[in-house]
Write a protein that holds these residues in place. Structure first.
Motif, PDB file in Angstrom:
ATOM      1  N   GLY A  18       0.789  -1.235   0.000  1.00 47.80           N
ATOM      2  CA  GLY A  18       0.000   0.000   0.000  1.00 47.80           C
ATOM      3  C   GLY A  18       0.811   1.269   0.000  1.00 47.80           C
ATOM      4  N   GLY A  19       2.027   1.236  -0.566  1.00 48.26           N
ATOM      5  CA  GLY A  19       2.890   2.410  -0.565  1.00 48.26           C
ATOM      6  C   GLY A  19       2.352   3.587  -1.343  1.00 48.26           C
ATOM      7  N   ASP A  20       1.415   3.332  -2.251  1.00 48.09           N
ATOM      8  CA  ASP A  20       0.865   4.426  -3.055  1.00 48.09           C
ATOM      9  C   ASP A  20      -0.508   4.878  -2.570  1.00 48.09           C
ATOM     10  OD1 ASP A  20      -0.405   2.087  -3.738  1.00 48.09           O
ATOM     11  OD2 ASP A  20      -0.367   2.432  -5.896  1.00 48.09           O
ATOM     12  N   GLY A  21      -0.949   4.362  -1.427  1.00 44.34           N
ATOM     13  CA  GLY A  21      -2.268   4.720  -0.897  1.00 44.34           C
ATOM     14  C   GLY A  21      -2.244   5.950  -0.011  1.00 44.34           C
ATOM     15  N   TRP A  22      -3.429   6.404   0.371  1.00 47.80           N
ATOM     16  CA  TRP A  22      -3.542   7.618   1.185  1.00 47.80           C
ATOM     17  C   TRP A  22      -2.987   7.404   2.596  1.00 47.80           C
ATOM     18  CZ3 TRP A  22      -6.359   8.007   5.699  1.00 47.80           C
ATOM     19  CH2 TRP A  22      -7.345   7.046   5.937  1.00 47.80           C
ATOM     20  N   VAL A  23      -3.058   6.184   3.114  1.00 48.22           N
ATOM     21  CA  VAL A  23      -2.548   5.925   4.459  1.00 48.22           C
ATOM     22  C   VAL A  23      -1.027   6.098   4.487  1.00 48.22           C
ATOM     23  CG1 VAL A  23      -2.331   4.238   6.327  1.00 48.22           C
ATOM     24  CG2 VAL A  23      -4.478   4.409   5.057  1.00 48.22           C
ATOM     25  N   ALA A  24      -0.337   5.560   3.469  1.00 49.00           N
ATOM     26  CA  ALA A  24       1.124   5.715   3.396  1.00 49.00           C
ATOM     27  C   ALA A  24       1.497   7.188   3.313  1.00 49.00           C
ATOM     28  CB  ALA A  24       1.686   4.948   2.201  1.00 49.00           C
ATOM     29  N   SER A  25       0.762   7.947   2.507  1.00 51.62           N
ATOM     30  CA  SER A  25       1.027   9.389   2.392  1.00 51.62           C
ATOM     31  C   SER A  25       0.822  10.096   3.721  1.00 51.62           C
ATOM     32  CB  SER A  25       0.106  10.010   1.335  1.00 51.62           C
ATOM     33  OG  SER A  25       0.373   9.469   0.079  1.00 51.62           O
ATOM     34  N   LEU A  26      -0.238   9.715   4.424  1.00 49.99           N
ATOM     35  CA  LEU A  26      -0.524  10.326   5.718  1.00 49.99           C
ATOM     36  C   LEU A  26       0.562   9.988   6.732  1.00 49.99           C
ATOM     37  CD1 LEU A  26      -2.580  11.996   7.378  1.00 49.99           C
ATOM     38  CD2 LEU A  26      -3.703   9.833   7.946  1.00 49.99           C
ATOM     39  N   LEU A  27       1.007   8.723   6.772  1.00 48.39           N
ATOM     40  CA  LEU A  27       2.065   8.322   7.699  1.00 48.39           C
ATOM     41  C   LEU A  27       3.367   9.063   7.403  1.00 48.39           C
ATOM     42  CD1 LEU A  27       1.449   4.478   8.011  1.00 48.39           C
ATOM     43  CD2 LEU A  27       1.283   6.174   9.844  1.00 48.39           C
ATOM     44  N   ARG A  28       3.694   9.199   6.125  1.00 50.47           N
ATOM     45  CA  ARG A  28       4.907   9.957   5.767  1.00 50.47           C
ATOM     46  C   ARG A  28       4.784  11.405   6.241  1.00 50.47           C
ATOM     47  NH1 ARG A  28       4.138   7.422   0.543  1.00 50.47           N
ATOM     48  NH2 ARG A  28       5.518   5.648   0.340  1.00 50.47           N
TER      49      ARG A  28
END
Length: 196
Positions: A18-28
């Motif tokens: 899920g590196g391209d999902g919204w959760v990954a973006s939020l965690l970053r």
């Protein structure tokens, strides 16, 4: 010294899916802006969470699987040498409700105009300032209610003890970091809506 390639590999290794999902973006985004949060808490309080490593499993759209570690630098990607202690599992809809304010019923009157929803949020921020608006907003779902309704599951290690620790860490990450990031994104959307 860490090379760019090593940093790139470490970046990829903690995101198992899920590196391209919204959760990954939020965690970053949370990891990138957490320094201002860490300074708010005494070192003795922060030390209570040091060493906790978990796998965060977010099921559903935009979710993924992430190996996280809480240390003196805050929430970080888990290094390969640190063993996982827990698994924290929740649906992406639950996480979305935890980090998103309910603006659907928001109404703001200013200069004989009535603004609703995202446009109201954008106008409130423009007039009152972000510092005054953010504390007035509440998420759609509280962490306490999500845990009580078993929407978040804690497994591994000592789940009962660790669920309290992870709830404390989640509380700070969600409300002090993720929630403001999401609100800033919604404010931008609201400004675009108002321009149309």
């Amino acid at each position: 010294m860490m090379t760019q390639e090593t940093q790139g590999n470490q970046e990829i290794q903690w995101i198992l899916a899920g590196g391209d999902g919204w959760v990954a973006s939020l965690l970053r985004g949370c990891m990138a802006s957490q320094n201002k949060l860490l300074d708010k808490f005494p070192e003795t309080e922060r030390q209570k969470g040091y060493g906790f490593a978990c796998q965060l499993v977010i099921s559903g759209e935009g979710g993924g699987v992430f190996d996280l570690w809480f240390c003196e630098n805050g929430l970080q990607p888990k290094p390969p040498s640190v063993p996982l202690r827990n698994t924290v599992t929740l649906p992406s809809e639950t996480l979305f409700d935890l980090v998103t304010p309910d603006v659907s019923s928001l109404v703001y009157r200013c200069d004989n105009e009535e603004h609703r929803g995202l446009a109201a949020l954008a106008k409130m921020t423009e007039v009152d300032g972000e510092d005054k608006v953010l504390p007035r907003l509440r998420p759609r779902l509280s962490l306490r209610k999500a845990v009580a309704n078993q929407l978040i599951e804690f497994g591994g290690g000592k789940p009962d003890i660790d669920s309290e620790m992870w709830s404390s860490i989640f509380d700070k990450v969600i409300y002090e970091l993720a929630f403001p990031i999401v609100i800033k994104g919604l404010i931008k959307q609201g400004k675009k809506q108002r321009r149309k």
